[in-house]
Design an enzyme around this catalytic site. Structure first.
Site, mmCIF file in Angstrom:
data_model
loop_
_atom_site.group_PDB
_atom_site.id
_atom_site.type_symbol
_atom_site.label_atom_id
_atom_site.label_comp_id
_atom_site.label_asym_id
_atom_site.label_seq_id
_atom_site.Cartn_x
_atom_site.Cartn_y
_atom_site.Cartn_z
ATOM 1 N N ASP A 39 84.278 49.108 102.465
ATOM 2 C CA ASP A 39 85.352 49.239 103.118
ATOM 3 C C ASP A 39 86.354 49.662 102.033
ATOM 4 O O ASP A 39 86.919 49.169 101.469
ATOM 5 C CB ASP A 39 86.256 48.192 103.967
ATOM 6 C CG ASP A 39 87.453 48.480 104.958
ATOM 7 O OD1 ASP A 39 87.772 49.482 104.444
ATOM 8 O OD2 ASP A 39 87.827 46.950 104.224
ATOM 9 N N ASN A 66 84.477 60.974 102.266
ATOM 10 C CA ASN A 66 84.413 61.232 103.407
ATOM 11 C C ASN A 66 84.755 60.792 104.627
ATOM 12 O O ASN A 66 84.718 60.420 105.676
ATOM 13 C CB ASN A 66 82.576 61.676 103.974
ATOM 14 C CG ASN A 66 82.913 62.530 105.149
ATOM 15 O OD1 ASN A 66 83.258 63.599 105.257
ATOM 16 N ND2 ASN A 66 81.636 61.838 105.867
ATOM 17 N N SER A 117 88.659 66.790 103.978
ATOM 18 C CA SER A 117 89.863 67.064 104.094
ATOM 19 C C SER A 117 89.243 67.579 106.084
ATOM 20 O O SER A 117 88.923 67.465 106.099
ATOM 21 C CB SER A 117 90.848 68.415 103.793
ATOM 22 O OG SER A 117 91.834 68.033 104.362
ATOM 23 N N TYR A 131 97.427 62.270 112.148
ATOM 24 C CA TYR A 131 96.248 62.374 111.435
ATOM 25 C C TYR A 131 96.277 63.496 110.426
ATOM 26 O O TYR A 131 95.420 63.718 109.676
ATOM 27 C CB TYR A 131 94.982 63.147 112.606
ATOM 28 C CG TYR A 131 93.455 63.354 112.299
ATOM 29 C CD1 TYR A 131 92.408 62.369 111.446
ATOM 30 C CD2 TYR A 131 93.069 65.021 111.949
ATOM 31 C CE1 TYR A 131 91.810 63.296 110.555
ATOM 32 C CE2 TYR A 131 92.309 65.515 111.009
ATOM 33 C CZ TYR A 131 91.402 65.006 110.760
ATOM 34 O OH TYR A 131 90.322 65.316 110.362
ATOM 35 N N LYS A 135 95.726 64.609 106.665
ATOM 36 C CA LYS A 135 95.208 65.239 105.690
ATOM 37 C C LYS A 135 95.900 66.439 104.825
ATOM 38 O O LYS A 135 95.461 66.448 103.705
ATOM 39 C CB LYS A 135 94.127 65.705 106.703
ATOM 40 C CG LYS A 135 93.157 64.787 107.378
ATOM 41 C CD LYS A 135 91.889 64.842 106.793
ATOM 42 C CE LYS A 135 91.424 63.939 106.866
ATOM 43 N NZ LYS A 135 89.452 63.359 106.298
ATOM 44 N N THR A 166 80.733 65.941 115.839
ATOM 45 C CA THR A 166 80.462 63.990 115.501
ATOM 46 C C THR A 166 81.095 63.894 116.319
ATOM 47 O O THR A 166 81.297 63.889 117.125
ATOM 48 C CB THR A 166 81.086 63.874 113.691
ATOM 49 O OG1 THR A 166 82.877 64.606 114.106
ATOM 50 C CG2 THR A 166 80.554 65.708 112.963
#
Length: 252
Positions: A39, A66, A117, A131, A135, A166
């Protein structure tokens, strides 16, 4: 590329079974594969995992950060818990792993840190405010990091993927409770997403390998062609605005 959600906040178990590794990896690389469950929001666990990997293989060459997930919702809709969890995973997670790895890379005066990123780290979009914040912060931290560790022989590259097929917007995503006033904006974003065909993520693995094998890797690298026109338009607009308001800026 896969992205991970933060684990629920609960007492962490320090001794857990390692994650299962796909058989083809084991068949191809044998003892070169070391699965460790982590984690990334747990700084102590990140330090232990990095140390375990360095001890197992004798050194570290490449570290790829990642882990991350998408938080979908308007800024006004975002709860404190959602905001903190997003930053814990997408920003502080890479920070903890990077801090744990740097002593090993500095000792050898070599290595490469790859920070995953996003296109959302250079351009902002409605429904992705937190989000974007995570980033954009990762980008700033990593650009400063590159200047700090470059003289010590360590490379840093910020990888910025466009839209890939994804689970980022699937079951791993978190959604805010919607406020009705924003529904037209939300619907426009949905329509745009439906009209856009996601790219196949499988070729990205070979691209990352070619990146880390290069002698002079770049600070930033897009994945795919989709980000180019988006970011170019965003920067043209910024430059035009700065220039148009230069007389007022000069008065300050």
């Amino acid at each position: 590329m896969g992205r991970s959600r933060p684990l629920p906040r609960r007492p962490r178990r320090r001794h857990r079974a390692p994650p299962r590794v796909p058989a083809p990896l084991v068949d191809a690389y044998g003892d070169g594969v070391l699965p460790l469950r982590l984690d990334v929001t747990d700084r102590e666990a990140a330090t232990a995992a990095v140390r375990h990997a360095a001890d197992a293989f004798g050194h570290l060459d490449v570290v790829v950060n990642n882990a991350g997930y998408g938080l979908f919702g308007m800024v006004e809709e975002t709860t404190e818990e959602q905001a903190r969890a997003q930053l814990d995973t997408n920003l502080l997670g890479p920070l903890w792993v990077t801090q744990a790895a740097l002593p090993f890379l500095r000792a050898r005066r070599s290595g490469h840190i790859v920070q995953v990123s996003s296109l959302g780290g250079l351009a902002a979009f409605p429904t992705l405010g937190l989000y974007n914040a995570s980033k954009w912060a990762l980008e700033g931290m990593s650009e400063a990091l590159a200047q700090e560790v470059g003289p010590l022989g360590v490379h840093v590259t910020i990888v910025e993927p466009g839209p890939y097929g994804t689970d980022w917007s699937g079951s791993s995503a978190v959604h805010t409770v919607p406020i009705a006033a924003y529904e037209p904006i939300r619907e426009a974003r949905r329509a745009g997403a439906v009209a856009r065909a996601p790219q196949d993520p499988r070729p990205t693995g070979d691209v990352i390998l070619e990146l880390v094998d290069s002698g002079e890797p770049p600070l930033r690298l897009f994945l795919g062609t989709y980000p180019y026109p988006v970011v170019e338009a965003a920067y043209r607009q910024r430059l035009a605005t700065w220039d148009a308001w230069r007389p007022l800026a000069a008065k300050a």
